[in-house]
Design a protein around this motif. Structure first.
Motif, PDB file in Angstrom:
ATOM      1  N   LEU A 205       4.750 -11.404  43.128  1.00  0.00           N
ATOM      2  CA  LEU A 205       3.685 -10.407  43.195  1.00  0.00           C
ATOM      3  C   LEU A 205       2.480 -10.835  44.018  1.00  0.00           C
ATOM      4  O   LEU A 205       1.526 -10.063  44.153  1.00  0.00           O
ATOM      5  CB  LEU A 205       3.219 -10.064  41.772  1.00  0.00           C
ATOM      6  CG  LEU A 205       4.278  -9.471  40.842  1.00  0.00           C
ATOM      7  CD1 LEU A 205       3.690  -9.235  39.456  1.00  0.00           C
ATOM      8  CD2 LEU A 205       4.819  -8.158  41.404  1.00  0.00           C
ATOM      9  N   SER A 206       2.491 -12.040  44.567  1.00  0.00           N
ATOM     10  CA  SER A 206       1.302 -12.521  45.282  1.00  0.00           C
ATOM     11  C   SER A 206       0.939 -11.623  46.451  1.00  0.00           C
ATOM     12  O   SER A 206      -0.243 -11.319  46.677  1.00  0.00           O
ATOM     13  CB  SER A 206       1.514 -13.968  45.749  1.00  0.00           C
ATOM     14  OG  SER A 206       2.665 -14.056  46.578  1.00  0.00           O
ATOM     15  N   ASP A 207       1.939 -11.166  47.203  1.00  0.00           N
ATOM     16  CA  ASP A 207       1.640 -10.262  48.332  1.00  0.00           C
ATOM     17  C   ASP A 207       1.071  -8.936  47.826  1.00  0.00           C
ATOM     18  O   ASP A 207       0.174  -8.359  48.453  1.00  0.00           O
ATOM     19  CB  ASP A 207       2.907  -9.993  49.143  1.00  0.00           C
ATOM     20  CG  ASP A 207       3.351 -11.200  49.956  1.00  0.00           C
ATOM     21  OD1 ASP A 207       2.529 -12.128  50.130  1.00  0.00           O
ATOM     22  OD2 ASP A 207       4.523 -11.228  50.392  1.00  0.00           O
ATOM     23  N   ALA A 208       1.605  -8.452  46.708  1.00  0.00           N
ATOM     24  CA  ALA A 208       1.087  -7.214  46.125  1.00  0.00           C
ATOM     25  C   ALA A 208      -0.366  -7.390  45.701  1.00  0.00           C
ATOM     26  O   ALA A 208      -1.205  -6.509  45.923  1.00  0.00           O
ATOM     27  CB  ALA A 208       1.938  -6.806  44.921  1.00  0.00           C
TER      28      ALA A 208
ATOM     29  N   THR B 240       4.848  -3.226  48.235  1.00  0.00           N
ATOM     30  CA  THR B 240       4.040  -3.582  47.060  1.00  0.00           C
ATOM     31  C   THR B 240       4.496  -2.814  45.836  1.00  0.00           C
ATOM     32  O   THR B 240       4.661  -3.386  44.752  1.00  0.00           O
ATOM     33  CB  THR B 240       2.553  -3.322  47.338  1.00  0.00           C
ATOM     34  OG1 THR B 240       2.075  -4.321  48.252  1.00  0.00           O
ATOM     35  CG2 THR B 240       1.727  -3.382  46.067  1.00  0.00           C
ATOM     36  N   LEU B 241       4.707  -1.520  45.996  1.00  0.00           N
ATOM     37  CA  LEU B 241       5.109  -0.717  44.846  1.00  0.00           C
ATOM     38  C   LEU B 241       6.483  -1.142  44.337  1.00  0.00           C
ATOM     39  O   LEU B 241       6.706  -1.222  43.117  1.00  0.00           O
ATOM     40  CB  LEU B 241       5.112   0.767  45.212  1.00  0.00           C
ATOM     41  CG  LEU B 241       5.324   1.734  44.046  1.00  0.00           C
ATOM     42  CD1 LEU B 241       4.351   1.464  42.908  1.00  0.00           C
ATOM     43  CD2 LEU B 241       5.173   3.182  44.525  1.00  0.00           C
ATOM     44  N   ALA B 242       7.398  -1.440  45.235  1.00  0.00           N
ATOM     45  CA  ALA B 242       8.726  -1.890  44.817  1.00  0.00           C
ATOM     46  C   ALA B 242       8.627  -3.189  44.026  1.00  0.00           C
ATOM     47  O   ALA B 242       9.274  -3.340  42.972  1.00  0.00           O
ATOM     48  CB  ALA B 242       9.631  -2.078  46.035  1.00  0.00           C
ATOM     49  N   SER B 243       7.819  -4.136  44.492  1.00  0.00           N
ATOM     50  CA  SER B 243       7.669  -5.413  43.787  1.00  0.00           C
ATOM     51  C   SER B 243       7.073  -5.214  42.404  1.00  0.00           C
ATOM     52  O   SER B 243       7.528  -5.814  41.418  1.00  0.00           O
ATOM     53  CB  SER B 243       6.778  -6.358  44.603  1.00  0.00           C
ATOM     54  OG  SER B 243       7.367  -6.670  45.848  1.00  0.00           O
TER      55      SER B 243
ATOM     56  N   ASP C 101      13.911  -1.477  46.497  1.00  0.00           N
ATOM     57  CA  ASP C 101      13.247  -2.085  47.651  1.00  0.00           C
ATOM     58  C   ASP C 101      12.335  -1.071  48.318  1.00  0.00           C
ATOM     59  O   ASP C 101      12.188   0.068  47.841  1.00  0.00           O
ATOM     60  CB  ASP C 101      14.280  -2.633  48.642  1.00  0.00           C
ATOM     61  CG  ASP C 101      15.271  -1.572  49.110  1.00  0.00           C
ATOM     62  OD1 ASP C 101      14.991  -0.363  48.922  1.00  0.00           O
ATOM     63  OD2 ASP C 101      16.326  -1.940  49.662  1.00  0.00           O
ATOM     64  N   SER C 102      11.737  -1.475  49.412  1.00  0.00           N
ATOM     65  CA  SER C 102      10.791  -0.591  50.104  1.00  0.00           C
ATOM     66  C   SER C 102      11.472   0.679  50.592  1.00  0.00           C
ATOM     67  O   SER C 102      10.857   1.750  50.627  1.00  0.00           O
ATOM     68  CB  SER C 102      10.141  -1.325  51.275  1.00  0.00           C
ATOM     69  OG  SER C 102      11.124  -1.753  52.208  1.00  0.00           O
ATOM     70  N   ASP C 103      12.761   0.587  50.972  1.00  0.00           N
ATOM     71  CA  ASP C 103      13.471   1.776  51.437  1.00  0.00           C
ATOM     72  C   ASP C 103      13.605   2.813  50.320  1.00  0.00           C
ATOM     73  O   ASP C 103      13.521   4.022  50.562  1.00  0.00           O
ATOM     74  CB  ASP C 103      14.862   1.403  51.960  1.00  0.00           C
ATOM     75  CG  ASP C 103      14.800   0.667  53.288  1.00  0.00           C
ATOM     76  OD1 ASP C 103      13.781   0.805  53.992  1.00  0.00           O
ATOM     77  OD2 ASP C 103      15.760  -0.059  53.612  1.00  0.00           O
ATOM     78  N   PHE C 104      13.847   2.337  49.098  1.00  0.00           N
ATOM     79  CA  PHE C 104      13.939   3.250  47.955  1.00  0.00           C
ATOM     80  C   PHE C 104      12.629   4.011  47.782  1.00  0.00           C
ATOM     81  O   PHE C 104      12.622   5.238  47.603  1.00  0.00           O
ATOM     82  CB  PHE C 104      14.263   2.455  46.694  1.00  0.00           C
ATOM     83  CG  PHE C 104      14.396   3.295  45.446  1.00  0.00           C
ATOM     84  CD1 PHE C 104      15.631   3.735  45.007  1.00  0.00           C
ATOM     85  CD2 PHE C 104      13.270   3.671  44.707  1.00  0.00           C
ATOM     86  CE1 PHE C 104      15.753   4.515  43.852  1.00  0.00           C
ATOM     87  CE2 PHE C 104      13.379   4.453  43.565  1.00  0.00           C
ATOM     88  CZ  PHE C 104      14.627   4.875  43.136  1.00  0.00           C
ATOM     89  N   VAL C 105      11.519   3.285  47.838  1.00  0.00           N
ATOM     90  CA  VAL C 105      10.208   3.918  47.672  1.00  0.00           C
ATOM     91  C   VAL C 105       9.927   4.861  48.835  1.00  0.00           C
ATOM     92  O   VAL C 105       9.405   5.968  48.647  1.00  0.00           O
ATOM     93  CB  VAL C 105       9.105   2.857  47.560  1.00  0.00           C
ATOM     94  CG1 VAL C 105       7.736   3.519  47.414  1.00  0.00           C
ATOM     95  CG2 VAL C 105       9.361   1.932  46.373  1.00  0.00           C
TER      96      VAL C 105
END
Length: 267
Positions: free
Chosen positions: A45-48, A235-238, A253-257
């Motif tokens: 989550l650090s990047d988020a 970020t939302l996926a994480s 993953d980001s593609d899902f979001v």
């Protein structure tokens, strides 16, 4: 591991503060489990946290509000909870349909019983007044408030107006059936409404609830989160993967979001 960045420290300080408060007051165990997972999985989550801090650090109350929204959303709007909510909605619709049908049958039986009592040489000691049913129900339930505060007034009305002024039992039952037949089943809050609006359940239900709750906490809704606030797909996926503690084969993953956002825009 090196020293966490300022963004990570600020975000985790908010989470720890919420966790300590909840534990001290012995409240919100489901929220606490989400927070504990987030604190334990810093690397994911650090990047988020960096992104959230960059977006909201100038509005500390907004950053606090975001974490309040996000950590509490799984408590009531997880995929499992939304699956149960969908089932409950279907069951409520079915029950109202059954009540309407049973009430219609019962009303007909009550009417026929009255006809027999009035036209044959036989009778039976059954309710003849709608208030009889109310009084027995209160007595059977042990409702002393009815006995102390309501019964006397109803008795006065009963003897003030004869039977022609009151609906028969069959009409009362018919009204109950009509009420059930015309009932519109609806969600009691916007998040549940949005999370259960699609035909098929899935992780998209949680995302819908999340976006609705963020909107409910926005400045335009008298909250603290900026109206134009948004997080990246990554970020939302994480955050979702961690908050819902998804199994490896169910991670998004980001593609899902991204696909989810696209479908929502097209709607």
């Amino acid at each position: 591991m090196g020293t966490p960045s300022q963004a990570v420290q600020v975000c985790e300080a908010i989470l720890r503060s919420d966790l300590e408060y909840n534990q001290a007051h012995k409240i919100l165990p489901s929220v606490n489990r989400v927070i504990e997972r987030m604190l334990a999985r810093r690397n994911e989550l650090s990047d988020a946290y960096e992104e959230l801090h960059a977006s909201l650090s100038h509005r500390h109350r907004a950053l606090e509000a975001f974490f309040d929204v996000f950590t509490s959303t799984p408590m009531a709007w997880s995929p499992e909870k939304m699956s149960k909510a969908r089932h409950a909605r279907k069951e409520l619709i079915d029950i109202n349909t059954r009540i309407a049908a049973v009430a219609e049958d019962l009303a007909q039986l009550l009417t026929r019983r009255d006809e027999i009592k009035e036209t044959s040489g036989f009778s039976c000691e059954t309710f003849y007044h709608a208030l009889d049913a109310l009084e027995l129900a209160a007595e059977s339930e042990g409702n002393y408030l009815f006995e102390w505060h309501v019964k006397e007034g109803l008795d006065a009305l009963r003897y003030q107006y004869d039977l022609k002024y009151w609906p028969p039992l069959s009409a009362v039952v018919e009204a109950i059936g009509e009420d059930a037949r015309n009932a519109e089943v609806h969600a009691q809050d916007p998040a549940t409404a949005s999370a259960t609006e699609s035909r098929r359940p899935g992780l998209s239900d949680f995302l819908k609830a999340y976006f609705t709750r963020v909107k409910d906490y926005s400045i335009s809704a008298h909250g603290f989160i900026p109206n134009d606030f948004s997080v990246s797909d990554n970020t939302l996926a994480s955050l979702v993967n961690c908050a819902l503690d998804l199994d490896v084969d169910k991670l998004i993953d980001s593609d899902f979001v991204k696909r989810f956002r696209q479908r929502e825009r097209e709607r």
